[in-house]
Write a protein that holds these residues in place. Structure first.
Motif, PDB file in Angstrom:
ATOM      1  N   MET A  58       0.822  -1.204   0.000  1.00 49.09           N
ATOM      2  CA  MET A  58       0.000   0.000   0.000  1.00 49.09           C
ATOM      3  C   MET A  58       0.863   1.265   0.000  1.00 49.09           C
ATOM      4  O   MET A  58       0.372   2.344  -0.320  1.00 49.09           O
ATOM      5  CB  MET A  58      -0.955  -0.003   1.198  1.00 49.09           C
ATOM      6  CG  MET A  58      -2.104  -0.989   1.051  1.00 49.09           C
ATOM      7  SD  MET A  58      -3.133  -0.687  -0.406  1.00 49.09           S
ATOM      8  CE  MET A  58      -4.006   0.785   0.101  1.00 49.09           C
ATOM      9  N   THR A  59       2.130   1.146   0.321  1.00 48.93           N
ATOM     10  CA  THR A  59       3.000   2.325   0.263  1.00 48.93           C
ATOM     11  C   THR A  59       3.152   2.816  -1.176  1.00 48.93           C
ATOM     12  O   THR A  59       3.390   4.001  -1.408  1.00 48.93           O
ATOM     13  CB  THR A  59       4.391   2.053   0.880  1.00 48.93           C
ATOM     14  OG1 THR A  59       5.004   0.973   0.205  1.00 48.93           O
ATOM     15  CG2 THR A  59       4.287   1.759   2.365  1.00 48.93           C
ATOM     16  N   ILE A  60       2.987   1.920  -2.137  1.00 50.24           N
ATOM     17  CA  ILE A  60       3.024   2.324  -3.551  1.00 50.24           C
ATOM     18  C   ILE A  60       1.829   3.215  -3.844  1.00 50.24           C
ATOM     19  O   ILE A  60       1.954   4.253  -4.503  1.00 50.24           O
ATOM     20  CB  ILE A  60       3.053   1.096  -4.475  1.00 50.24           C
ATOM     21  CG1 ILE A  60       4.314   0.274  -4.215  1.00 50.24           C
ATOM     22  CG2 ILE A  60       2.957   1.518  -5.942  1.00 50.24           C
ATOM     23  CD1 ILE A  60       4.288  -1.109  -4.824  1.00 50.24           C
ATOM     24  N   PHE A  61       0.660   2.831  -3.348  1.00 49.64           N
ATOM     25  CA  PHE A  61      -0.524   3.670  -3.501  1.00 49.64           C
ATOM     26  C   PHE A  61      -0.311   5.015  -2.823  1.00 49.64           C
ATOM     27  O   PHE A  61      -0.631   6.065  -3.389  1.00 49.64           O
ATOM     28  CB  PHE A  61      -1.767   2.970  -2.933  1.00 49.64           C
ATOM     29  CG  PHE A  61      -2.946   3.892  -2.760  1.00 49.64           C
ATOM     30  CD1 PHE A  61      -3.532   4.528  -3.836  1.00 49.64           C
ATOM     31  CD2 PHE A  61      -3.454   4.141  -1.499  1.00 49.64           C
ATOM     32  CE1 PHE A  61      -4.607   5.395  -3.672  1.00 49.64           C
ATOM     33  CE2 PHE A  61      -4.531   4.998  -1.314  1.00 49.64           C
ATOM     34  CZ  PHE A  61      -5.105   5.627  -2.406  1.00 49.64           C
ATOM     35  N   ASP A  62       0.253   4.997  -1.618  1.00 52.43           N
ATOM     36  CA  ASP A  62       0.504   6.245  -0.901  1.00 52.43           C
ATOM     37  C   ASP A  62       1.433   7.166  -1.692  1.00 52.43           C
ATOM     38  O   ASP A  62       1.214   8.384  -1.746  1.00 52.43           O
ATOM     39  CB  ASP A  62       1.090   5.966   0.481  1.00 52.43           C
ATOM     40  CG  ASP A  62       0.080   5.343   1.435  1.00 52.43           C
ATOM     41  OD1 ASP A  62      -1.139   5.527   1.229  1.00 52.43           O
ATOM     42  OD2 ASP A  62       0.506   4.681   2.390  1.00 52.43           O
ATOM     43  N   GLU A  63       2.453   6.608  -2.304  1.00 47.34           N
ATOM     44  CA  GLU A  63       3.367   7.409  -3.122  1.00 47.34           C
ATOM     45  C   GLU A  63       2.638   8.007  -4.326  1.00 47.34           C
ATOM     46  O   GLU A  63       2.787   9.191  -4.642  1.00 47.34           O
ATOM     47  CB  GLU A  63       4.540   6.556  -3.607  1.00 47.34           C
ATOM     48  CG  GLU A  63       5.521   7.318  -4.462  1.00 47.34           C
ATOM     49  CD  GLU A  63       6.672   6.463  -4.978  1.00 47.34           C
ATOM     50  OE1 GLU A  63       7.318   6.925  -5.947  1.00 47.34           O
ATOM     51  OE2 GLU A  63       6.928   5.378  -4.444  1.00 47.34           O
ATOM     52  N   ALA A  64       1.823   7.180  -4.977  1.00 43.57           N
ATOM     53  CA  ALA A  64       1.055   7.662  -6.128  1.00 43.57           C
ATOM     54  C   ALA A  64       0.059   8.738  -5.682  1.00 43.57           C
ATOM     55  O   ALA A  64      -0.136   9.738  -6.386  1.00 43.57           O
ATOM     56  CB  ALA A  64       0.329   6.502  -6.805  1.00 43.57           C
TER      57      ALA A  64
END
Length: 73
Positions: A58-64
């Motif tokens: 979910m950190t990828i989503f947070d970055e996006a």
């Protein structure tokens, strides 16, 4: 009018780049159920937690999402 997160995410698609956000965008494009009109972090986050098996973290989503917020300024 603010564009949806999905609309923003589609600007990150690229068949050649292999960074995490680009891979997320490429996979979200193939997800017919993605909440395409949403601008709401909670709604999209909940959707991805339940249905985003293609998202390794979910950190990828947070970055996006952070990039999305920066685009809207």
């Amino acid at each position: 009018m603010k564009r949806s997160f999905y609309h923003y995410l589609m600007t990150e698609r690229d068949p050649h780049k292999k960074d995490a956000v680009t891979l997320f965008a490429n996979d979200a494009y193939l997800d017919d159920s993605f909440p395409k009109q949403s601008e709401n972090y909670q709604e999209i986050s909940q959707y991805l937690e339940l249905n985003g098996s293609y998202l390794s973290s979910m950190t990828i989503f947070d970055e996006a999402w952070e990039r999305y917020q920066q685009q809207e300024i």
